[in-house]
Design an enzyme around this catalytic site. Structure first.
Site, PDB file in Angstrom:
ATOM      1  N   PRO A  45      53.655  22.567  53.071  1.00 36.52           N
ATOM      2  CA  PRO A  45      52.357  23.048  53.012  1.00 36.52           C
ATOM      3  C   PRO A  45      52.085  24.278  53.481  1.00 36.52           C
ATOM      4  CG  PRO A  45      52.736  21.174  54.685  1.00 36.52           C
ATOM      5  CD  PRO A  45      53.928  21.517  53.890  1.00 36.52           C
ATOM      6  N   ASP A  46      51.338  25.375  52.989  1.00 35.17           N
ATOM      7  CA  ASP A  46      50.886  26.437  53.564  1.00 35.17           C
ATOM      8  C   ASP A  46      49.884  26.122  54.805  1.00 35.17           C
ATOM      9  OD1 ASP A  46      48.604  27.994  51.315  1.00 35.17           O
ATOM     10  OD2 ASP A  46      48.305  26.235  52.728  1.00 35.17           O
ATOM     11  N   PHE A  47      49.219  27.119  55.450  1.00 33.72           N
ATOM     12  CA  PHE A  47      48.518  27.010  56.509  1.00 33.72           C
ATOM     13  C   PHE A  47      47.076  27.052  56.319  1.00 33.72           C
ATOM     14  CE2 PHE A  47      52.098  27.526  59.687  1.00 33.72           C
ATOM     15  CZ  PHE A  47      52.802  28.142  59.017  1.00 33.72           C
ATOM     16  N   ARG A  48      46.600  27.768  55.261  1.00 34.75           N
ATOM     17  CA  ARG A  48      45.004  27.804  55.254  1.00 34.75           C
ATOM     18  C   ARG A  48      44.538  27.736  53.999  1.00 34.75           C
ATOM     19  NH1 ARG A  48      47.403  31.751  58.144  1.00 34.75           N
ATOM     20  NH2 ARG A  48      46.793  32.000  60.304  1.00 34.75           N
ATOM     21  N   ASN A 119      57.560  33.585  56.423  1.00 33.81           N
ATOM     22  CA  ASN A 119      58.111  32.002  56.607  1.00 33.81           C
ATOM     23  C   ASN A 119      58.980  31.573  57.527  1.00 33.81           C
ATOM     24  OD1 ASN A 119      55.808  31.885  54.705  1.00 33.81           O
ATOM     25  ND2 ASN A 119      57.469  31.927  52.896  1.00 33.81           N
ATOM     26  N   ASP A 121      60.989  28.951  56.990  1.00 35.54           N
ATOM     27  CA  ASP A 121      61.729  27.913  56.464  1.00 35.54           C
ATOM     28  C   ASP A 121      63.084  28.418  55.939  1.00 35.54           C
ATOM     29  OD1 ASP A 121      59.361  28.385  53.736  1.00 35.54           O
ATOM     30  OD2 ASP A 121      61.072  29.383  54.018  1.00 35.54           O
ATOM     31  N   HIS A 138      57.918  36.433  61.728  1.00 33.84           N
ATOM     32  CA  HIS A 138      57.516  35.417  62.394  1.00 33.84           C
ATOM     33  C   HIS A 138      58.626  34.634  63.086  1.00 33.84           C
ATOM     34  CE1 HIS A 138      53.230  36.028  60.932  1.00 33.84           C
ATOM     35  NE2 HIS A 138      53.796  36.943  61.480  1.00 33.84           N
ATOM     36  N   CYS A 173      68.051  24.693  83.064  1.00 31.95           N
ATOM     37  CA  CYS A 173      66.896  24.596  84.091  1.00 31.95           C
ATOM     38  C   CYS A 173      66.104  23.481  83.773  1.00 31.95           C
ATOM     39  CB  CYS A 173      66.427  25.938  84.124  1.00 31.95           C
ATOM     40  SG  CYS A 173      65.297  26.134  82.937  1.00 31.95           S
ATOM     41  N   THR A 210      50.545  35.114  50.585  1.00 27.90           N
ATOM     42  CA  THR A 210      50.009  34.974  51.753  1.00 27.90           C
ATOM     43  C   THR A 210      48.370  35.432  51.795  1.00 27.90           C
ATOM     44  OG1 THR A 210      50.277  36.520  53.994  1.00 27.90           O
ATOM     45  CG2 THR A 210      50.603  37.596  51.907  1.00 27.90           C
ATOM     46  N   ASN A 234      49.309  35.882  43.810  1.00 28.33           N
ATOM     47  CA  ASN A 234      48.505  35.072  44.921  1.00 28.33           C
ATOM     48  C   ASN A 234      47.545  34.361  44.203  1.00 28.33           C
ATOM     49  OD1 ASN A 234      48.683  34.555  47.755  1.00 28.33           O
ATOM     50  ND2 ASN A 234      46.724  35.088  47.758  1.00 28.33           N
ATOM     51  N   GLU A 236      44.693  33.987  45.252  1.00 24.21           N
ATOM     52  CA  GLU A 236      43.567  34.347  45.393  1.00 24.21           C
ATOM     53  C   GLU A 236      43.619  35.808  45.836  1.00 24.21           C
ATOM     54  OE1 GLU A 236      41.769  32.431  49.198  1.00 24.21           O
ATOM     55  OE2 GLU A 236      43.644  32.928  50.314  1.00 24.21           O
ATOM     56  N   CYS A 254      51.987  31.257  42.022  1.00 27.95           N
ATOM     57  CA  CYS A 254      53.040  32.429  42.064  1.00 27.95           C
ATOM     58  C   CYS A 254      54.259  32.267  41.206  1.00 27.95           C
ATOM     59  CB  CYS A 254      53.506  32.694  43.598  1.00 27.95           C
ATOM     60  SG  CYS A 254      54.260  31.283  44.715  1.00 27.95           S
TER      61      CYS A 254
HETATM   62  N1  APR Z   1      50.912  30.357  44.254  1.00 26.58           N
HETATM   63  C1  APR Z   1      50.027  31.378  44.785  1.00 26.58           C
HETATM   64  N2  APR Z   1      49.502  31.540  45.853  1.00 26.58           N
HETATM   65  C2  APR Z   1      49.617  30.390  46.883  1.00 26.58           C
HETATM   66  C3  APR Z   1      50.307  29.251  46.349  1.00 26.58           C
HETATM   67  C4  APR Z   1      50.928  29.258  45.154  1.00 26.58           C
HETATM   68  N3  APR Z   1      51.484  27.996  44.576  1.00 26.58           N
HETATM   69  N4  APR Z   1      49.913  28.398  47.401  1.00 26.58           N
HETATM   70  C5  APR Z   1      49.166  29.015  48.411  1.00 26.58           C
HETATM   71  N5  APR Z   1      48.782  30.446  47.902  1.00 26.58           N
HETATM   72  C6  APR Z   1      48.151  31.269  48.606  1.00 26.58           C
HETATM   73  C7  APR Z   1      46.771  30.837  49.467  1.00 26.58           C
HETATM   74  O1  APR Z   1      45.638  31.159  48.484  1.00 26.58           O
HETATM   75  C8  APR Z   1      46.727  31.935  50.563  1.00 26.58           C
HETATM   76  O2  APR Z   1      46.198  33.120  49.978  1.00 26.58           O
HETATM   77  O3  APR Z   1      48.997  31.762  49.841  1.00 26.58           O
HETATM   78  C9  APR Z   1      48.170  32.156  50.749  1.00 26.58           C
HETATM   79  C10 APR Z   1      48.767  31.340  52.019  1.00 26.58           C
HETATM   80  O4  APR Z   1      48.100  31.798  53.149  1.00 26.58           O
HETATM   81  P1  APR Z   1      48.276  31.121  54.626  1.00 26.58           P
HETATM   82  O5  APR Z   1      48.216  29.603  54.537  1.00 26.58           O
HETATM   83  O6  APR Z   1      47.532  31.713  55.676  1.00 26.58           O
HETATM   84  O7  APR Z   1      49.857  31.415  54.841  1.00 26.58           O
HETATM   85  P2  APR Z   1      50.342  32.888  55.453  1.00 26.58           P
HETATM   86  O8  APR Z   1      49.605  33.964  54.879  1.00 26.58           O
HETATM   87  O9  APR Z   1      51.859  32.874  55.605  1.00 26.58           O
HETATM   88  O10 APR Z   1      50.051  32.825  56.996  1.00 26.58           O
HETATM   89  C11 APR Z   1      50.429  33.586  57.991  1.00 26.58           C
HETATM   90  O11 APR Z   1      49.757  32.511  59.763  1.00 26.58           O
HETATM   91  O12 APR Z   1      49.735  30.385  61.122  1.00 26.58           O
HETATM   92  C12 APR Z   1      50.412  31.666  60.899  1.00 26.58           C
HETATM   93  O13 APR Z   1      52.521  32.388  61.544  1.00 26.58           O
HETATM   94  C13 APR Z   1      51.717  31.682  60.615  1.00 26.58           C
HETATM   95  O14 APR Z   1      53.381  32.978  59.226  1.00 26.58           O
HETATM   96  C14 APR Z   1      52.006  32.399  59.303  1.00 26.58           C
HETATM   97  C15 APR Z   1      50.686  33.131  59.503  1.00 26.58           C
HETATM   98 ZN    ZN Z   2      66.302  27.243  80.992  1.00 27.75          ZN
END
Ligand code: APR
Ligand code: ZN
Length: 278
Positions: A45-48, A119, A121, A138, A173, A210, A234, A236, A254
């Site tokens: 899963p992505d984050f947001r 990422n 991963d 990161h 430690c 992203t 992307n 969006e 993507c």
């Molecule tokens: N194809 C295209 N775009 C996608 C897809 C997909 N299959 N799935 C998700 N997205 C887009 C989403 O619309 C969003 O714009 O990818 C982006 C993911 O954004 P985030 O979930 O915020 O992930 P990311 O930008 O990597 O987060 C950045 O935030 O939590 C911290 O350290 C963590 O590295 C991470 C950083």
């Molecule tokens: Zn230690």
């Protein structure tokens, strides 16, 4: 790095115009910038993203706020949520996506200057992108150490603890052990700051998967020269990309976006063959 000066015009901001530019022979220094969106089709899963994003699904860990799971202060008090998440995210269970293979294809064609990824991963590495081409801005699960005395911690020990959903403790430690993922409140790796000047030398910038919400990574696409075309692949629009005279938007999934661009470049068979080997 040859100081190739990108042409002013892409003769239109279409995928075809972009492909013509890429295969024109004038492109050899592409900077790629990626986030969690390129690994969602691998099952991570992505984050947001609403509903499917990690931050929407951490409620069961009753965090004060979602990003606490990656907050160094919170981790010191409560390492359990991070280790519950690490159990799900730990590399090795997932296959790279065709988007990862597209980055490897750029490397095979001698066009990849640098991949900046947010990422953790390691799927870029599993797709065959070489270490010298990757900046893991990161951090990653590649190494782990004690947050109190700094001693490094054996990989097989942390794997065993993560599998058993136990909290690894420093052999030296008894302090908390943490993979070298950059938590909120921590410095990004030296490699990020050493490479930050590269987008200004790029002749093409490709941003994929992203939300460009986390600094300082989110500023990278602004560091390209005015005349350097920038491509956003992307779901969006993000980061103001699309407003530049030579920006190209390939909105949507993507994996479909990279297939569309590869096809326009005449590289679709190469891409599919590469991905089939991962
Ligand atoms: N194809 C295209 N775009 C996608 C897809 C997909 N299959 N799935 C998700 N997205 C887009 C989403 O619309 C969003 O714009 O990818 C982006 C993911 O954004 P985030 O979930 O915020 O992930 P990311 O930008 O990597 O987060 C950045 O935030 O939590 C911290 O350290 C963590 O590295 C991470 C950083
Ligand atoms: Zn230690």
């Amino acid at each position: 790095v040859n100081e190739s000066v990108p042409p002013q015009t892409l003769s239109g901001r279409t995928v075809e115009a972009l492909a013509d530019y890429i295969i024109s022979g004038k492109v050899s220094n592409i900077c790629v910038m990626t986030g969690a969106g390129i690994s969602t089709s691998a099952g991570i899963p992505d984050f947001r993203s609403p509903d499917t994003g990690l931050y929407a699904n951490l409620a069961r860990l009753n965090l004060p706020y979602a990003e606490a799971v990656f907050d160094i202060g919170y981790f010191r008090e409560n390492p359990e949520p991070f280790y519950a998440l690490a159990h799900e995210l730990y590399p090795g269970k997932y296959r790279p996506t065709v988007t990862h293979s597209f980055i490897k294809l750029l490397q095979d064609k001698g066009m990849l200057m640098k991949l900046f990824t947010q990422n953790i991963d390691c799927l870029e590495r599993e797709a065959g992108v070489t270490d010298d081409k990757i900046v893991e801005a990161h951090g990653s699960f590649a190494r782990q150490s004690c947050i109190d005395c700094g001693s490094s911690y054996p990989e097989e020990d942390i794997k065993r603890h993560i599998d058993a959903k136990e909290i690894p403790r420093c052999h030296n430690c008894k302090g908390l052990v943490k993979p070298e993922i950059v938590f909120f409140g921590e410095q990004l790796p030296e490699a990020f700051f050493r490479s930050r000047g590269l987008p200004a030398q790029a002749d093409l910038c490709i941003v994929m998967g992203t939300s460009l919400t986390v600094q300082p990574f989110a500023s990278l696409p602004q560091m390209t020269r005015e005349q350097t075309p920038r491509v956003l692949i992307n779901k969006e629009r993000v980061g103001g990309i699309g407003s530049g005279t030579d920006d190209v938007l390939i909105l949507g999934d993507c994996d479909e976006g990279v297939r569309k661009l590869a096809k326009a470049c005449g590289w679709l068979e190469d891409l599919e063959a590469l991905w089939a080997q991962t």
